[in-house]
Design an enzyme around this catalytic site. Sequence first.
Site, PDB file in Angstrom:
ATOM      1  N   GLY A  30     -11.060  -3.193   2.104  1.00  0.00           N
ATOM      2  CA  GLY A  30     -11.717  -2.075   2.795  1.00  0.00           C
ATOM      3  C   GLY A  30     -11.328  -1.972   4.265  1.00  0.00           C
ATOM      4  O   GLY A  30     -11.853  -1.134   4.997  1.00  0.00           O
TER       5      GLY A  30
ATOM      6  N   THR B  41      -8.381  -3.583  -1.381  1.00  0.00           N
ATOM      7  CA  THR B  41      -8.974  -4.877  -1.730  1.00  0.00           C
ATOM      8  C   THR B  41     -10.044  -5.284  -0.729  1.00  0.00           C
ATOM      9  O   THR B  41     -11.094  -5.792  -1.099  1.00  0.00           O
ATOM     10  CB  THR B  41      -7.863  -5.956  -1.800  1.00  0.00           C
ATOM     11  OG1 THR B  41      -6.934  -5.554  -2.799  1.00  0.00           O
ATOM     12  CG2 THR B  41      -8.423  -7.325  -2.159  1.00  0.00           C
TER      13      THR B  41
ATOM     14  N   GLN C   1       2.156  -5.959  -3.159  1.00  0.00           N
ATOM     15  CA  GLN C   1       2.488  -6.013  -1.729  1.00  0.00           C
ATOM     16  C   GLN C   1       3.824  -5.301  -1.468  1.00  0.00           C
ATOM     17  O   GLN C   1       4.148  -4.368  -2.173  1.00  0.00           O
ATOM     18  CB  GLN C   1       2.510  -7.469  -1.211  1.00  0.00           C
ATOM     19  CG  GLN C   1       1.135  -8.142  -1.214  1.00  0.00           C
ATOM     20  CD  GLN C   1       0.746  -8.758  -2.540  1.00  0.00           C
ATOM     21  OE1 GLN C   1       1.555  -9.392  -3.188  1.00  0.00           O
ATOM     22  NE2 GLN C   1      -0.486  -8.581  -2.943  1.00  0.00           N
TER      23      GLN C   1
ATOM     24  N   LYS D  92       2.140   2.112  -5.162  1.00  0.00           N
ATOM     25  CA  LYS D  92       2.819   1.559  -6.354  1.00  0.00           C
ATOM     26  C   LYS D  92       2.007   1.760  -7.625  1.00  0.00           C
ATOM     27  O   LYS D  92       2.567   1.985  -8.694  1.00  0.00           O
ATOM     28  CB  LYS D  92       3.086   0.052  -6.171  1.00  0.00           C
ATOM     29  CG  LYS D  92       4.046  -0.262  -5.048  1.00  0.00           C
ATOM     30  CD  LYS D  92       4.258  -1.742  -4.903  1.00  0.00           C
ATOM     31  CE  LYS D  92       3.055  -2.486  -4.370  1.00  0.00           C
ATOM     32  NZ  LYS D  92       2.690  -2.165  -2.980  1.00  0.00           N
TER      33      LYS D  92
ATOM     34  N   ALA E 129      -3.788  -7.911  -4.341  1.00  0.00           N
ATOM     35  CA  ALA E 129      -3.260  -6.551  -4.540  1.00  0.00           C
ATOM     36  C   ALA E 129      -4.404  -5.596  -4.867  1.00  0.00           C
ATOM     37  O   ALA E 129      -5.432  -6.005  -5.390  1.00  0.00           O
ATOM     38  CB  ALA E 129      -2.259  -6.552  -5.684  1.00  0.00           C
ATOM     39  N   GLY E 130      -4.186  -4.320  -4.563  1.00  0.00           N
ATOM     40  CA  GLY E 130      -5.170  -3.308  -4.938  1.00  0.00           C
ATOM     41  C   GLY E 130      -4.415  -2.051  -5.325  1.00  0.00           C
ATOM     42  O   GLY E 130      -3.921  -1.341  -4.469  1.00  0.00           O
ATOM     43  N   HIS E 131      -4.261  -1.823  -6.602  1.00  0.00           N
ATOM     44  CA  HIS E 131      -3.482  -0.675  -7.071  1.00  0.00           C
ATOM     45  C   HIS E 131      -4.434   0.421  -7.548  1.00  0.00           C
ATOM     46  O   HIS E 131      -5.147   0.257  -8.534  1.00  0.00           O
ATOM     47  CB  HIS E 131      -2.507  -1.106  -8.178  1.00  0.00           C
ATOM     48  CG  HIS E 131      -1.438  -2.021  -7.652  1.00  0.00           C
ATOM     49  ND1 HIS E 131      -0.597  -2.741  -8.451  1.00  0.00           N
ATOM     50  CD2 HIS E 131      -1.074  -2.312  -6.380  1.00  0.00           C
ATOM     51  CE1 HIS E 131       0.240  -3.434  -7.685  1.00  0.00           C
ATOM     52  NE2 HIS E 131      -0.042  -3.200  -6.432  1.00  0.00           N
TER      53      HIS E 131
ATOM     54  N   ALA F  90       5.762  12.047  -4.505  1.00  0.00           N
ATOM     55  CA  ALA F  90       4.337  12.096  -4.855  1.00  0.00           C
ATOM     56  C   ALA F  90       3.591  12.789  -3.728  1.00  0.00           C
ATOM     57  O   ALA F  90       3.756  12.442  -2.563  1.00  0.00           O
ATOM     58  CB  ALA F  90       3.790  10.693  -5.077  1.00  0.00           C
ATOM     59  N   TYR F  91       2.776  13.778  -4.077  1.00  0.00           N
ATOM     60  CA  TYR F  91       2.134  14.575  -3.028  1.00  0.00           C
ATOM     61  C   TYR F  91       0.625  14.685  -3.207  1.00  0.00           C
ATOM     62  O   TYR F  91       0.009  15.674  -2.811  1.00  0.00           O
ATOM     63  CB  TYR F  91       2.778  15.966  -2.948  1.00  0.00           C
ATOM     64  CG  TYR F  91       2.927  16.681  -4.275  1.00  0.00           C
ATOM     65  CD1 TYR F  91       4.091  16.567  -4.994  1.00  0.00           C
ATOM     66  CD2 TYR F  91       1.886  17.443  -4.791  1.00  0.00           C
ATOM     67  CE1 TYR F  91       4.231  17.209  -6.222  1.00  0.00           C
ATOM     68  CE2 TYR F  91       2.014  18.090  -5.998  1.00  0.00           C
ATOM     69  CZ  TYR F  91       3.192  17.978  -6.709  1.00  0.00           C
ATOM     70  OH  TYR F  91       3.324  18.606  -7.926  1.00  0.00           O
TER      71      TYR F  91
ATOM     72  N   ASP G  70       0.814  -1.226   0.000  1.00  0.00           N
ATOM     73  CA  ASP G  70       0.000   0.000   0.000  1.00  0.00           C
ATOM     74  C   ASP G  70       0.838   1.263   0.000  1.00  0.00           C
ATOM     75  O   ASP G  70       0.441   2.294   0.564  1.00  0.00           O
ATOM     76  CB  ASP G  70      -0.958   0.025   1.217  1.00  0.00           C
ATOM     77  CG  ASP G  70      -1.776  -1.244   1.317  1.00  0.00           C
ATOM     78  OD1 ASP G  70      -2.229  -1.718   0.270  1.00  0.00           O
ATOM     79  OD2 ASP G  70      -1.935  -1.766   2.431  1.00  0.00           O
TER      80      ASP G  70
END
Length: 424
Positions: free
Chosen positions: A301, A299, A223, A16, A39-41, A408-409, A13
């Site tokens: 919640g 993925t 992951q 990525k 995974a949850g991208h 990254a902001y 998390d």
Amino acid sequence: MNTLAIIGAQWGDEGKGKITDLLGQHADYVVRFQGGNNAGHTIIVGDKKIVLHQIPSGILHEKCISVIAHGVVFEPEAFMAELTMVKENITVTPDRLRISLNATVITTYHKILDANREGQSKVKIGTTGKGIGPAYEDKIARRAIKIKDLFDKDILETKLTHALEEKAYLFEHVYNAEYPSAKDEAARLYEYGQILKEYVCDTFSLIDRATQDGKKVLFEGAQGILLDIDYGSYPYVTSSSTGAAGIYTGAGVTSGVVNEKLGIVKAYITRVGEGPMPTEIAEEIGDRIQKIGHEFGATTGRRRRCGWLDLPILKYAVKASSITSLALTKVDVLSGLEELKVCYAYEIDGKEYDCAYPGLDLSKATPLYKSIPPFTEDFKKDGEYATELNDYIKLIEDAVDIPVGILAYGPERSQIHFRKNYFQ
Ligand code: IMP
């Protein structure tokens, strides 16, 4: 540079998906080499939020070929639902989405096992419940269903009957769980096989040709290193090789090396599921970070546990995966906090450790913190940061001796600053 890996440098998390999406626009291929739909991208495009689970994040760029390589555990039903969602946003033809004929299939039996073990066992890992662990178990036990088996009903039924020999006992006598017959499961999977056929190929040779031809290949890790089956905080890990080593077994790189290994690290740290987390914040500020950062699993919640940046973990991750540069994400979440801390070492049994080597028992670690001046940024003036944020970045770079190449902001594609060139 024509091969680049994106590796999570914490407990997953780290953001990525967004980085893969942005670098994917310069890549010819984006390859998933391990994990599955655990995974949850998350990628934000305009006012749309797209969450990808099995399909590589490169799919959102029309010129990019997305590859699901043999190291992945593949869930056909979830894949079809995800593909339908993706097709609502972008055209996907089979020549742009390739699935390895040797990827391992997640069957209904794996999902039943995962759910019941987590529900009934005394030792809970806090899995995503997607059947990931049981599918990898069958792969290692040499009785997995491979994608190529989906095209032959007889092979499917024979293999599923074999797989059921032990599982039926568990379902009936240990978990008291209902399960489909091998015949029904074979029929279900065969139907998916017919739909999937046009996407399936020998992805090893595809990647081989691509790298020989000098194409730009991005390997998208899922992951994070602390969830790696060998390098992670065992047993609270996932069942695959999430680090750079997984690329060599899960996809293959015939050119020998991946040139750049970009570690993704959040400006703080989060974890979902069970297991020790030395810098977890028990006080109210942890809840604030969780709320501001919208820290819920993409993925499942589930609420993510939040903590201060943990440099011993980051140092270990960099070593464990030979990471060559970092992307620091979600710095905006820390902006404006009245307090900011970074863990530079642990104390365990009276001794100080500045690297989370696997021999250490993290449940016994007392984090040693450095309080640093908080930063306030509007992040609009690309690349010019306040002294405090510069110091924060420098502190990280000095600790791990590699550069922070990306900052990254925010969730938007535009909210990112490249401090180093990748793929150019
Ligand atoms: P599994 O991968 O579903 O077997 O879950 C094993 C552990 O990995 C659990 O602690 C999960 O919460 C964690 N996990 C799996 N996938 C992810 C992910 O994509 N992000 C964060 N944690 C994950």
